[in-house]
Write a protein that holds these residues in place. Structure first.
Motif: not given
Length: 398
Positions: A112-123
């Motif tokens: 598993x990999x960390x989600x990119x910051x922009x997608x993470x902030x959207x969630x």
């Protein structure tokens, strides 16, 4: 041309024409040549100085660049590498990539990999705006597997004293509440054909699906979760009549009728609920109920024929009941006999949501061929952190 050469040339010209007029003309010509050389030399030095200043300005701008701009430069490689992983499974760019000094490595044997910051902030923004207790609770980010809350549930003694005496005070009673974090997961599915379409916004689609799954699971757990591999909902705790309230329980006020409001003066029960809450919590109080209950409550009038319910005056502003905001949480129970269908309290003090800020994704192209599964996980927990900050309205005779 050097000054010596100029002087020599002037000497030659003077010897060629020794008349006063010729000498003056020669001297002026020599002066103009010398001045032009001086001017060109000054212009060259100015250009060199300007080039040095330009370089200094560029370096200064690079050092003083705003944090957001620097963050964007840092996030861009991660976002690009993450998009490549989602579309094709190519994780070469993610391996060894560092963001804020942390390698984007796997969490476990499953990877598993960390989600990119922009997608993470959207969630994260979607979760914060969902119709959930998260909206009004105390939300904290932690790096551990649990979060401890220390509550002083006693009122310390106080007294007056003079210069020779000092009033004695009691010993505080400290309660430690430990909130464990559990793994919350979602499993969106998509076709490989859509992934191959470069015009398809894979990051936006994935953020929306994950946020939808997470928000619904969280909303239910924060209200009715049993604490087994999920957060503990506030309605799961022992509920007692408010007159018998003690720590580790939630107090309730009865409506006076089984499964309904009392026939006479139904709004009195709502008023009693508000004033069952301590004054220090009441100032930040919020009502919580589902849509069906809200439909029944908004019909209640006071003795002067005025509705207790008032809609928000501006877009996005919550409705109000007796002047306090109302959160519509669909996981609250309907009005039935014995149901605690309405809660009122200072949930910022009364309920704590603890979570790890990182969100991880594992791409699975094998389990659901020809589709691709994305296994998204985050860790979150929740529990009552102050039992005195929440009161319930029970639809029962007593």
């Amino acid at each position: 041309m050097t000054r010596t050469e100029t002087t020599a040339r002037a000497g030659e010209d003077l010897s060629a024409d020794s008349s006063p007029t010729g000498q003056a003309t020669t001297a002026i010509a020599a002066f103009m040549r010398q001045f032009k050389g001086f001017r060109d030399d000054v212009h060259q030095k100015f250009q060199q100085q300007e080039e040095r200043m330009t370089k200094l300005d560029r370096n200064s701008l690079r050092v003083a660049r705003p944090h957001l701009a620097s963050a964007a430069e840092t996030e861009a490689p991660h976002q690009k590498a993450f998009a490549a992983y989602l579309r094709s499974g190519d994780d070469d760019a993610l391996r060894g990539l560092e963001l804020e000094g942390k390698a984007m490595s796997t969490v476990s044997g499953d990877g598993g990999y960390l989600v990119d910051p922009e997608t993470s902030e959207t969630i994260r923004s979607t979760l914060a705006g969902a119709a959930s207790i998260r909206q009004i609770a105390n939300v904290v980010n932690v790096e551990a597997t649990s979060y401890d809350v220390l509550i002083d549930q006693s009122d310390l003694g106080s007294g007056w004293g003079d210069e020779t005496s000092q009033a004695e005070t009691g010993t505080p009673q400290i309660e430690r509440i430990s909130i464990p974090l559990y793994e919350l997961s979602a499993l969106p599915k998509i076709s490989q054909r859509l992934l191959d379409d470069s015009a398809f916004d894979i990051e936006g689609w994935l953020a929306g699906r994950i946020a939808d799954k997470f928000s619904r699971a969280e909303a239910a757990a924060f209200v009715t979760g049993d604490g087994s591999d999920k957060p503990t909902g506030f309605l799961t705790h022992t509920i007692v009549a408010n007159g018998s309230w003690s720590w580790d329980t939630l107090g309730y006020v009865a409506t006076g009728a089984d499964g309904a409001f009392a026939g006479a003066n139904p709004g009195d029960a709502v008023i009693d609920l508000v004033y069952a809450l301590g004054a220090r919590y009441r100032a930040n109080g919020t009502f919580v109920m589902n849509s069906k209950t809200a439909g029944a409550v908004r019909k209640i009038k006071d003795l002067d024929g005025r509705f207790l319910w008032s809609d928000g005056l501006a877009a996005g502003e919550p409705a109000r009941l007796l002047g306090y905001p109302v959160l519509i949480a669909e996981d609250m129970p309907d009005i039935t006999t014995g149901a605690c269908a309405i809660a009122f309290g200072d949930f910022a003090a009364g309920y704590t949501v603890a979570e790890r800020p990182d969100l991880r994704i594992l791409r699975d192209p094998f389990s659901a061929k020809p589709h691709v599964l994305f296994y998204a996980t985050k860790r979150v927990g929740g529990d009552v952190s102050d039992f005195a900050a929440i009161k319930l309205l029970k639809f029962a005779a007593s």
